[in-house]
Design an enzyme around this catalytic site. Structure first.
Site, PDB file in Angstrom:
ATOM      1  N   GLU A  80      36.120  26.849  24.646  1.00 21.77           N
ATOM      2  CA  GLU A  80      36.066  26.797  23.188  1.00 21.77           C
ATOM      3  C   GLU A  80      34.730  26.238  22.710  1.00 21.77           C
ATOM      4  O   GLU A  80      34.122  26.750  21.759  1.00 21.77           O
ATOM      5  CB  GLU A  80      37.204  25.925  22.650  1.00 21.77           C
ATOM      6  CG  GLU A  80      38.589  26.419  23.039  1.00 21.77           C
ATOM      7  CD  GLU A  80      39.129  25.730  24.285  1.00 21.77           C
ATOM      8  OE1 GLU A  80      40.312  25.363  24.282  1.00 21.77           O
ATOM      9  OE2 GLU A  80      38.359  25.577  25.251  1.00 21.77           O
ATOM     10  N   CYS A 114      42.616  21.541  24.134  1.00 22.99           N
ATOM     11  CA  CYS A 114      42.987  20.164  24.457  1.00 22.99           C
ATOM     12  C   CYS A 114      42.753  19.264  23.248  1.00 22.99           C
ATOM     13  O   CYS A 114      41.872  19.513  22.418  1.00 22.99           O
ATOM     14  CB  CYS A 114      42.209  19.665  25.671  1.00 22.99           C
ATOM     15  SG  CYS A 114      40.419  19.565  25.415  1.00 22.99           S
ATOM     16  N   CYS A 173      38.757  19.517  22.529  1.00 22.05           N
ATOM     17  CA  CYS A 173      38.280  20.751  21.906  1.00 22.05           C
ATOM     18  C   CYS A 173      38.755  20.882  20.465  1.00 22.05           C
ATOM     19  O   CYS A 173      38.114  21.549  19.653  1.00 22.05           O
ATOM     20  CB  CYS A 173      38.739  21.957  22.721  1.00 22.05           C
ATOM     21  SG  CYS A 173      37.932  22.101  24.334  1.00 22.05           S
ATOM     22  N   ALA A 224      58.123  43.510  52.880  1.00 21.39           N
ATOM     23  CA  ALA A 224      58.496  44.921  52.854  1.00 21.39           C
ATOM     24  C   ALA A 224      59.558  45.121  53.906  1.00 21.39           C
ATOM     25  O   ALA A 224      59.404  44.657  55.049  1.00 21.39           O
ATOM     26  CB  ALA A 224      57.284  45.814  53.124  1.00 21.39           C
ATOM     27  N   SER A 228      56.473  47.415  63.373  1.00 19.37           N
ATOM     28  CA  SER A 228      56.678  47.225  61.941  1.00 19.37           C
ATOM     29  C   SER A 228      55.680  47.996  61.073  1.00 19.37           C
ATOM     30  O   SER A 228      55.755  47.920  59.843  1.00 19.37           O
ATOM     31  CB  SER A 228      56.561  45.730  61.595  1.00 19.37           C
ATOM     32  OG  SER A 228      55.264  45.243  61.921  1.00 19.37           O
ATOM     33  N   ARG A 278      47.314  40.111  46.999  1.00 18.19           N
ATOM     34  CA  ARG A 278      46.298  39.295  47.684  1.00 18.19           C
ATOM     35  C   ARG A 278      45.136  38.978  46.742  1.00 18.19           C
ATOM     36  O   ARG A 278      44.630  37.854  46.721  1.00 18.19           O
ATOM     37  CB  ARG A 278      45.791  40.028  48.925  1.00 18.19           C
ATOM     38  CG  ARG A 278      46.816  40.130  50.045  1.00 18.19           C
ATOM     39  CD  ARG A 278      46.252  40.853  51.245  1.00 18.19           C
ATOM     40  NE  ARG A 278      47.205  40.866  52.356  1.00 18.19           N
ATOM     41  CZ  ARG A 278      46.964  41.384  53.549  1.00 18.19           C
ATOM     42  NH1 ARG A 278      45.775  41.945  53.785  1.00 18.19           N
ATOM     43  NH2 ARG A 278      47.875  41.363  54.498  1.00 18.19           N
ATOM     44  N   THR A 330      53.503  36.285  63.475  1.00 20.29           N
ATOM     45  CA  THR A 330      52.920  37.426  62.770  1.00 20.29           C
ATOM     46  C   THR A 330      51.445  37.574  63.105  1.00 20.29           C
ATOM     47  O   THR A 330      50.952  38.684  63.345  1.00 20.29           O
ATOM     48  CB  THR A 330      53.095  37.255  61.247  1.00 20.29           C
ATOM     49  OG1 THR A 330      54.481  37.224  60.930  1.00 20.29           O
ATOM     50  CG2 THR A 330      52.432  38.387  60.486  1.00 20.29           C
ATOM     51  N   ASP A 350      50.600  41.111  65.029  1.00 19.60           N
ATOM     52  CA  ASP A 350      49.903  42.131  64.235  1.00 19.60           C
ATOM     53  C   ASP A 350      48.387  42.000  64.279  1.00 19.60           C
ATOM     54  O   ASP A 350      47.681  42.954  63.942  1.00 19.60           O
ATOM     55  CB  ASP A 350      50.356  42.064  62.777  1.00 19.60           C
ATOM     56  CG  ASP A 350      51.838  42.370  62.609  1.00 19.60           C
ATOM     57  OD1 ASP A 350      52.413  43.013  63.518  1.00 19.60           O
ATOM     58  OD2 ASP A 350      52.416  41.975  61.580  1.00 19.60           O
ATOM     59  N   ARG A 372      41.598  44.431  50.314  1.00 18.93           N
ATOM     60  CA  ARG A 372      40.783  45.612  50.572  1.00 18.93           C
ATOM     61  C   ARG A 372      40.921  46.655  49.468  1.00 18.93           C
ATOM     62  O   ARG A 372      40.773  47.860  49.705  1.00 18.93           O
ATOM     63  CB  ARG A 372      41.141  46.207  51.936  1.00 18.93           C
ATOM     64  CG  ARG A 372      40.820  45.260  53.090  1.00 18.93           C
ATOM     65  CD  ARG A 372      40.952  45.894  54.444  1.00 18.93           C
ATOM     66  NE  ARG A 372      42.319  46.191  54.821  1.00 18.93           N
ATOM     67  CZ  ARG A 372      43.179  45.299  55.319  1.00 18.93           C
ATOM     68  NH1 ARG A 372      42.802  44.033  55.468  1.00 18.93           N
ATOM     69  NH2 ARG A 372      44.403  45.652  55.657  1.00 18.93           N
TER      70      ARG A 372
END
EC number: 3.5.4.26
Length: 397
Positions: free
Chosen positions: A59, A82, A92, A162, A176, A192, A204, A208, A215
């Site tokens: 502000e 504020c 502000c 999922a 998977s 993400r 995991t 994986d 991406r």
């Protein structure tokens, strides 16, 4: 105070304030992202956004850019200004009054009990036309981490997954990839992009060997931190997590039993080592972890599993919302891996009942469903008394 405005011009300028606020995503924590736009006679005469904790608020920057043109103008801001004195920045509301602004449009109230509604009251008391609520849901989503830190004392946690239509995330052999379709994968990367950190368990990470990066085309500038729960330091030093150029920092969260030699090797590979207590053998204290992540400025956490980690977060009461993609796939079998591990309750009466679905929509052939445990409706309305904020509560500074 007047009711929420809805004219096209109001919507346009509030959207601009939200876009400006987003520029501070990677620099302002633990402060909120705030953008401000000063409009007079249908034209922008000043704008600004909060750049870094301790620096001037949005502000103030917008009003300074507007100068004398702020007199009689409308100020659009995504978070209530504020009204209290912080160690590093003045309120502000006083700057707004002194600038001669005639109207203030606010998307949402500041969740800090020291401010909540008081800033709006201060402005209205000085005969400014004050409106609130325009794009409130979007404003909360943008600053849900700040709101959670203020009200819950921890980062905001999204549990994501999922699964097949029968609730499986992998076959009995662990296969998977990929349960869901391309549109669901794109949605996962949007999640993400919109979180400060991604968290997975060591199983995991080893099965994986994921990169855990955003991406999405054109949006890779924001890369979330990558958090691995690895109580015994088993993550391979040559994991793809360390070889992804431009990826976020890797936090390896180990327990007190983890071999020092393994941790030093992982540190040489690029991991930041966090040694935290365990609530039981092999299970990191998740509340302690969230406290550390908050200190690192990571206020939104996306938990991507696996099943044991999902169950741990739910059992600890640390999940604020769930987003699950259901694929038109049946895996079957009692030995396939389910999305939620842990022990089953003895009766349905003791099962965790969700507060209803907040999201149901198609993603190609898949179906996205979501439930919110804590969100904008969790903040008290203006008819409720304010809480007393503890001295150590963070706020805009």
């Amino acid at each position: 105070m007047s009711r929420p405005p809805g004219e096209p011009a109001d919507r346009r300028w509030m959207q601009r304030a939200l876009v400006l606020a987003e520029k501070g995503r990677d620099t302002v924590a633990p402060n909120p992202m705030v953008g401000a736009v000063v409009v007079r006679d249908g034209k922008v005469v000043g704008e600004g956004y909060h750049r870094e904790a301790g620096q001037e608020h949005a502000e103030v920057l917008a009003l300074r850019a507007a100068g004398d043109r702020a007199r009689g103008a409308t100020l659009y801001v995504n978070l209530e200004p504020c009204c209290h004195v912080e160690k590093r920045t003045p309120p502000c509301t006083e700057a707004i009054v002194q600038a001669g602004v005639a109207r203030v449009v606010v998307a949402m109230r500041d969740p800090n009990p020291r401010v909540f509604g008081r800033g709006l009251e201060r402005l209205a008391g000085q005969r400014l036309d004050v409106s609130e609520g325009l794009f409130a849901a979007r404003a909360f989503e943008q600053n849900r981490g700040f709101s959670s830190l203020i009200r819950q004392g921890r980062p905001y946690v999204t549990l994501k997954g999922a699964m097949s239509l029968d609730g499986k995330i992998a076959t009995s052999t662990g296969d998977s990839q990929w349960i869901s379709g391309s549109r669901s994968l794109a949605y996962a990367h949007r999640l993400r992009r919109d979180h400060d950190a991604i968290l997975v368990g060591i199983s995991t990470a080893m099965k994986d060997d994921p990169r855990l990066t955003n991406r999405l085309p054109g949006s890779r500038s924001h890369q979330p931190a990558r958090v691995i729960l690895d109580s015994t330091g088993r993550l391979p030093p040559d994991s793809r997590l360390f070889g992804e150029e431009g990826g976020g920092p890797v936090f390896l969260v180990a327990g007190p039993r983890a071999p020092e030699r393994s941790l030093r090797q992982l540190e040489k590979s690029g991991a930041r080592i966090l040694v935290l207590p365990e609530v039981r053998t092999g299970e990191i204290d998740l509340r302690a972890l969230l406290a550390v992540l908050a200190e690192e400025g990571l206020l939104t956490v996306l938990v991507e599993g696996g099943s044991r980690v999902n169950a741990s977060f739910l059992a600890a009461g640390l999940v604020d919302r769930i987003r699950v993609v259901l694929a038109p796939l049946l895996i079957g079998g009692t030995d396939a891996i389910g999305w939620l591990g842990g022990a089953s309750p003895p009766t349905l009466a003791r099962a965790r009942r969700l507060p209803g679905f907040s999201v149901i929509r198609r993603l190609g052939d898949d179906l996205l469903v979501g439930a919110d445990f804590w969100g904008p409706n969790s903040l008290p309305g203006p008819e409720h008394p304010r809480e007393t904020a503890p001295d150590q509560m963070p706020g805009r500074s």
